[in-house]
Design an enzyme around this catalytic site. Sequence first.
Site, PDB file in Angstrom:
ATOM      1  N   LYS A  92      80.105  12.756  87.361  1.00 42.08           N
ATOM      2  CA  LYS A  92      80.545  12.000  88.663  1.00 42.08           C
ATOM      3  C   LYS A  92      80.072  10.585  88.644  1.00 42.08           C
ATOM      4  CE  LYS A  92      80.175  11.135  92.516  1.00 42.08           C
ATOM      5  NZ  LYS A  92      80.801   9.912  92.628  1.00 42.08           N
ATOM      6  N   SER A 133      70.500   7.973  96.252  1.00 42.92           N
ATOM      7  CA  SER A 133      69.720   7.688  97.567  1.00 42.92           C
ATOM      8  C   SER A 133      69.004   8.896  98.044  1.00 42.92           C
ATOM      9  CB  SER A 133      70.685   7.302  98.783  1.00 42.92           C
ATOM     10  OG  SER A 133      71.799   7.892  99.028  1.00 42.92           O
ATOM     11  N   GLU A 187      66.412  11.926  91.154  1.00 43.56           N
ATOM     12  CA  GLU A 187      65.878  10.387  91.014  1.00 43.56           C
ATOM     13  C   GLU A 187      66.255   9.462  92.170  1.00 43.56           C
ATOM     14  OE1 GLU A 187      63.850   9.380  88.620  1.00 43.56           O
ATOM     15  OE2 GLU A 187      63.773  10.967  87.219  1.00 43.56           O
ATOM     16  N   CYS A 240      65.962   0.792  92.139  1.00 43.45           N
ATOM     17  CA  CYS A 240      65.046   1.590  92.530  1.00 43.45           C
ATOM     18  C   CYS A 240      63.514   1.216  92.344  1.00 43.45           C
ATOM     19  CB  CYS A 240      65.364   3.241  92.147  1.00 43.45           C
ATOM     20  SG  CYS A 240      65.080   3.088  90.607  1.00 43.45           S
ATOM     21  N   GLU A 263      64.491   0.610 102.073  1.00 42.92           N
ATOM     22  CA  GLU A 263      64.629  -0.129 100.721  1.00 42.92           C
ATOM     23  C   GLU A 263      65.634  -1.061 100.741  1.00 42.92           C
ATOM     24  OE1 GLU A 263      66.575   2.857  98.293  1.00 42.92           O
ATOM     25  OE2 GLU A 263      65.832   2.198  96.560  1.00 42.92           O
TER      26      GLU A 263
END
Length: 489
Positions: free
Chosen positions: A185, A240, A261, A295, A392
């Site tokens: 997906k 996220s 991850e 990231c 972030e």
Amino acid sequence: MTLAERETQVVERVPKQLFVGGTWREARSGAVFKVEDPSTGSVLCEVADAGTEDGFAALDAAVAAQPSWAKHAPRERGEILRRAYELLMQRQDDLALLMTLEMGKPFAEAKGEIAYAADFLRWFSEEAVRIEGGYSISPNGQARFLVMRQPVGPSMLITPWNFPMAMGTRKIGPAIAAGCTMILKPAQQTPLSALALADILREAGLPEGVLSVLPTSDAGGVTEPLLRDGRIRKVSFTGSTGVGRKLLEQSAEQVLRTSMELGGNAPFLVFDDADIDAAVEGAMQAKMRNIGEACTAANRLYVQSGVATEFARRLSERMGALKLGRGTEDGVQVGPLIDAKAREKVQSLVDDAVGRGARVLVGGSAGDGDGYFYRPTVLADVPQSSELSTTEIFGPVAPIISFDTEDEALAAANDTEYGLVSYLYTRDLNRALRVSEALETGMVGLNQGIVSNPAAPFGGVKHSGLGREGGTVGIEEFLETKYIGVGGV
Ligand code: NAP
């Protein structure tokens, strides 16, 4: 052919349907959703919008194909990956242009991502034939232990928009090598790269049902019923931390294997004894790769007081000289952010820091044009209490915070729930090892601003995730260990 004609051509060539059980087809509901170019805000095309029913059709195909796929010769699985690697590299320019259009990153960077993505397929083509077990004698000498590795089974792969091709191949590569079937997906904002990849894998000879690709505007509506179904055995997610946590909760019901991850908040440490030229160069890479939407992006730059002013001056010069614009244009080094919401978030983080006393050395505002541009920004004297230090940023903003002692820098660097990567610049070998050991992250860039490499184990600790992708451990995520106790020998 003009650039505009090429752009139309690369978008037209990509299948816009769902890829289910080896066949391209519309969504059962007939629904579609729009894909936007973030550099103009205009619509590129529409793609089929998968719903729950399509998810179950993909799951049925994955479950049906699993037994024969697990028995497929490892060498053949490797050769499919190798052919797909070659095809990606042959079509690198077109695939890069497609990625620039849907995601915004400059064309040169998109080309780099295609090569990086392809390399995962090449790496795992080599790993497919190196899945090993063991044979040993029990301690009392009366039995033999046979240890074998088997594919985990049908896997759900969920990827983000920031690396639309590489995050797919980093999961598909090991899943194919291990003999797992899978449903991918992709992110709603960047489905085109994933659809192009599916077509390449089909062309490379991937058997029907091994891979399905489901673009959707209703991520949870498609994936949650599958994770709760019991036939999916694994979920591998990049995205996220908030969504990762939700998926871990959903995975608990059927006790699924999980790889996560997740987000990062990378500290970038520069000591007085560092090579400042190298540190500035590394900061440019660690901060500006992917427009800061990575990231691994340096989120907080801690610079020792003896070099802080000089470092800030040089970094500001470099950041201020970067060319902002549409990623398809010659010489552009910084593209747009992914959407208006992302740009608003970056602006509010900058405003918060400035409100707490930070100084804007360069940038600090949105760029011109219809796209979601934000100017490369350097902030100095950023207080540790700023929202930037804990959030972030996901944009081209470099906050500089100065420090005096190693202990102070380490405490600040580790003062976050994230633990993906940190960067460290020093010429003192003892300090390099001491600080690397003390940093609470899964990866450390020591005198280098990029850590990603298909041959290295990528991943984080703390809220940055579980498991590793790439390297020799990457395939482990898709393998189970079975032990056979042999008696009467
Ligand atoms: P995101 O919002 O978490 O989305 C990631 C993927 O999850 C997308 O495909 C998204 O679909 C899907 N998703 C969202 N809600 C879901 C739900 N309830 N159930 C199932 N799937 C769901 O993250 P993002 O904004 O795309 O990506 C940025 C984040 O990814 C950052 O935090 C970044 O640090 C992280 N990231 C981590 C790594 C790593 O290796 N550690 C690498 C790259 C990025 P939709 O697109 O439809 O929302």
